[in-house]
Design a protein around this motif. Structure first.
Motif, short mmCIF file in Angstrom:
data_model
loop_
_atom_site.label_atom_id
_atom_site.label_comp_id
_atom_site.label_asym_id
_atom_site.label_seq_id
_atom_site.Cartn_x
_atom_site.Cartn_y
_atom_site.Cartn_z
N LEU A 144 12.20 -2.64 36.49
CA LEU A 144 12.42 -3.19 35.16
C LEU A 144 13.06 -4.57 35.26
O LEU A 144 12.67 -5.50 34.54
CB LEU A 144 13.31 -2.25 34.34
CG LEU A 144 13.70 -2.74 32.95
CD1 LEU A 144 12.47 -2.84 32.05
CD2 LEU A 144 14.75 -1.83 32.34
N PHE A 145 14.03 -4.72 36.13
CA PHE A 145 14.70 -6.00 36.34
C PHE A 145 13.70 -7.06 36.81
O PHE A 145 13.71 -8.20 36.31
CB PHE A 145 15.82 -5.80 37.36
CG PHE A 145 16.76 -6.97 37.55
CD1 PHE A 145 16.83 -8.03 36.65
CD2 PHE A 145 17.62 -7.00 38.64
CE1 PHE A 145 17.72 -9.08 36.84
CE2 PHE A 145 18.50 -8.03 38.84
CZ PHE A 145 18.55 -9.08 37.94
N ALA A 146 12.84 -6.71 37.74
CA ALA A 146 11.83 -7.65 38.23
C ALA A 146 10.88 -8.08 37.12
O ALA A 146 10.54 -9.26 37.00
CB ALA A 146 11.06 -7.03 39.39
N ILE A 147 10.46 -7.13 36.30
CA ILE A 147 9.55 -7.45 35.19
C ILE A 147 10.23 -8.39 34.20
O ILE A 147 9.65 -9.39 33.77
CB ILE A 147 9.07 -6.15 34.51
CG1 ILE A 147 8.12 -5.39 35.43
CG2 ILE A 147 8.40 -6.45 33.18
CD1 ILE A 147 7.82 -3.97 34.98
N LEU A 148 11.47 -8.07 33.84
CA LEU A 148 12.22 -8.93 32.91
C LEU A 148 12.45 -10.32 33.49
O LEU A 148 12.34 -11.32 32.77
CB LEU A 148 13.56 -8.28 32.55
CG LEU A 148 13.50 -7.04 31.67
CD1 LEU A 148 14.88 -6.40 31.55
CD2 LEU A 148 12.93 -7.37 30.30
N ALA A 149 12.78 -10.40 34.77
CA ALA A 149 13.02 -11.70 35.41
C ALA A 149 11.74 -12.53 35.44
O ALA A 149 11.76 -13.73 35.12
CB ALA A 149 13.55 -11.49 36.83
N ASP A 150 10.62 -11.92 35.78
CA ASP A 150 9.34 -12.65 35.80
C ASP A 150 8.96 -13.10 34.39
O ASP A 150 8.47 -14.22 34.19
CB ASP A 150 8.23 -11.78 36.39
CG ASP A 150 8.41 -11.55 37.88
OD1 ASP A 150 9.21 -12.28 38.51
OD2 ASP A 150 7.77 -10.62 38.40
N TRP A 151 9.20 -12.24 33.42
CA TRP A 151 8.90 -12.57 32.03
C TRP A 151 9.76 -13.75 31.56
O TRP A 151 9.27 -14.66 30.90
CB TRP A 151 9.14 -11.34 31.16
CG TRP A 151 9.01 -11.59 29.70
CD1 TRP A 151 7.86 -11.70 28.99
CD2 TRP A 151 10.07 -11.79 28.77
NE1 TRP A 151 8.14 -11.94 27.67
CE2 TRP A 151 9.51 -12.00 27.51
CE3 TRP A 151 11.47 -11.79 28.89
CZ2 TRP A 151 10.27 -12.23 26.37
CZ3 TRP A 151 12.22 -12.00 27.76
CH2 TRP A 151 11.62 -12.22 26.52
N ALA A 152 11.05 -13.75 31.90
CA ALA A 152 11.95 -14.83 31.48
C ALA A 152 11.54 -16.15 32.11
O ALA A 152 11.52 -17.19 31.42
CB ALA A 152 13.39 -14.49 31.86
N GLN A 153 11.18 -16.15 33.38
CA GLN A 153 10.73 -17.38 34.03
C GLN A 153 9.43 -17.88 33.43
O GLN A 153 9.26 -19.07 33.19
CB GLN A 153 10.56 -17.16 35.53
CG GLN A 153 11.81 -17.36 36.31
CD GLN A 153 11.55 -17.36 37.79
OE1 GLN A 153 10.83 -16.49 38.30
NE2 GLN A 153 12.12 -18.31 38.49
N ALA A 154 8.51 -16.98 33.18
CA ALA A 154 7.22 -17.38 32.59
C ALA A 154 7.43 -17.95 31.19
O ALA A 154 6.78 -18.94 30.82
CB ALA A 154 6.28 -16.18 32.54
N LEU A 155 8.32 -17.36 30.43
CA LEU A 155 8.60 -17.86 29.09
C LEU A 155 9.23 -19.25 29.14
O LEU A 155 8.89 -20.13 28.35
CB LEU A 155 9.51 -16.88 28.36
CG LEU A 155 9.68 -17.09 26.86
CD1 LEU A 155 8.33 -17.09 26.15
CD2 LEU A 155 10.57 -15.99 26.29
N PHE A 156 10.14 -19.46 30.09
CA PHE A 156 10.73 -20.80 30.25
C PHE A 156 9.66 -21.83 30.57
O PHE A 156 9.61 -22.90 29.96
CB PHE A 156 11.80 -20.79 31.34
CG PHE A 156 12.33 -22.17 31.65
CD1 PHE A 156 13.23 -22.79 30.81
CD2 PHE A 156 11.92 -22.84 32.79
CE1 PHE A 156 13.71 -24.06 31.07
CE2 PHE A 156 12.39 -24.11 33.08
CZ PHE A 156 13.29 -24.71 32.23
#
Length: 186
Positions: A43-55
Motif C-alpha cells: 500500500l505504501f509503495a502504491i501511494l508513493a508511486d501515485w504521489a510522485q506521478a501526481l506531482f
C-alpha cells in the motif's frame, strides 16, 4: 496407531509440540507481523508511486507557468510535513533506519513506543507521501524499515511475546525486503 506411538516416543513428542500454544504463539505472531508488513508496504509503495506521478502530472512539461509550480509547492509541502511531524507525529522525523536500530538498543518499552508505534506507521507513510507529492527527493525505503519494525513490534505486543529486539530486527528486515522487492534479501 496406538502401538506406533508407544514404540516411537518422537511421534508422541511431535504431536505434543503441534498442539502446544507455547510453540504456535511465536509463530503466529511472526507470521501475522510479516503479512501485515507485506500488505502495508505494498500500500505504501502504491501511494508513493501515485504521489510522485501526481506531482509530475501537475508540473507537466517544462513550459508555461507550471514550470514554476515546484518553487511554491515544494517549500509549502516541507512546511506542512514539518508541522505535522511536530504536532501529530513526533518521532517520525528521520529516515527510519536509525530509529529502528536505536529501538533495538532501548530496554524501556515506553522509550521504544516513542519511535516505534502504529501512530508512527501512519505518520511515516503520510509524511513520505506528502513529501513525494510536494516534489521532495526522498524515497520510501528508509521509512519502510521503521514501518516494518513498528508493525512487528506491535504484533509482538498483541501476541504477548517478549523478544522485542529480535522481532524489531525481523520487522526491519521485512521492511527492507518489501521496499526493494527482494524477499530473500530481508
Amino acid at each position: 496407531m496406538a502401538g506406533l506411538s508407544r514404540k516411537h516416543p518422537m511421534l508422541r513428542r511431535s504431536r505434543a509440540m503441534w498442539a502446544s500454544r507455547r510453540v504456535w504463539q511465536p509463530r503466529l505472531v511472526f507470521w501475522a507481523g510479516a503479512i501485515s508488513i507485506g500488505l502495508i508496504s505494498v500500500l505504501f509503495a502504491i501511494l508513493a508511486d501515485w504521489a510522485q506521478a501526481l506531482f509530475h502530472a501537475l508540473v507537466g512539461a517544462h513550459d508555461g507557468w507550471r514550470f514554476y509550480l515546484p518553487l511554491v509547492m515544494t517549500p509549502l509541502g516541507f512546511v506542512l510535513c514539518a508541522w505535522l511531524a511536530y504536532a501529530f507525529f513526533p518521532g517520525s522525523q528521520g529516515s527510519g533506519i536509525p530509529q529502528a536500530i536505536a529501538a533495538r538498543h532501548l530496554r524501556d518499552e515506553e522509550d521504544r513506543s516513542h519511535i516505534l508505534s502504529l501512530r508512527l506507521v501512519v505518520g511515516k507513510i503520510a509524511l513520505t507521501v506528502i513529501g513525494l507529492f510536494s516534489g521532495a527527493s526522498i524515497g520510501r525505503e528508509g521509512p519502510t524499515v521503521q514501518v516494518g519494525a513498528s508493525l512487528m513490534l506491535q504484533a509482538a505486543r498483541w501476541g504477548g511475546i517478549a523478544q522485542a529486539r529480535g522481532l524489531i530486527l525481523a520487522g526491519s528486515a521485512a521492511g527492507i525486503a518489501a521496499a526493494f522487492n527482494t524477499p530473500l534479501a530481508g
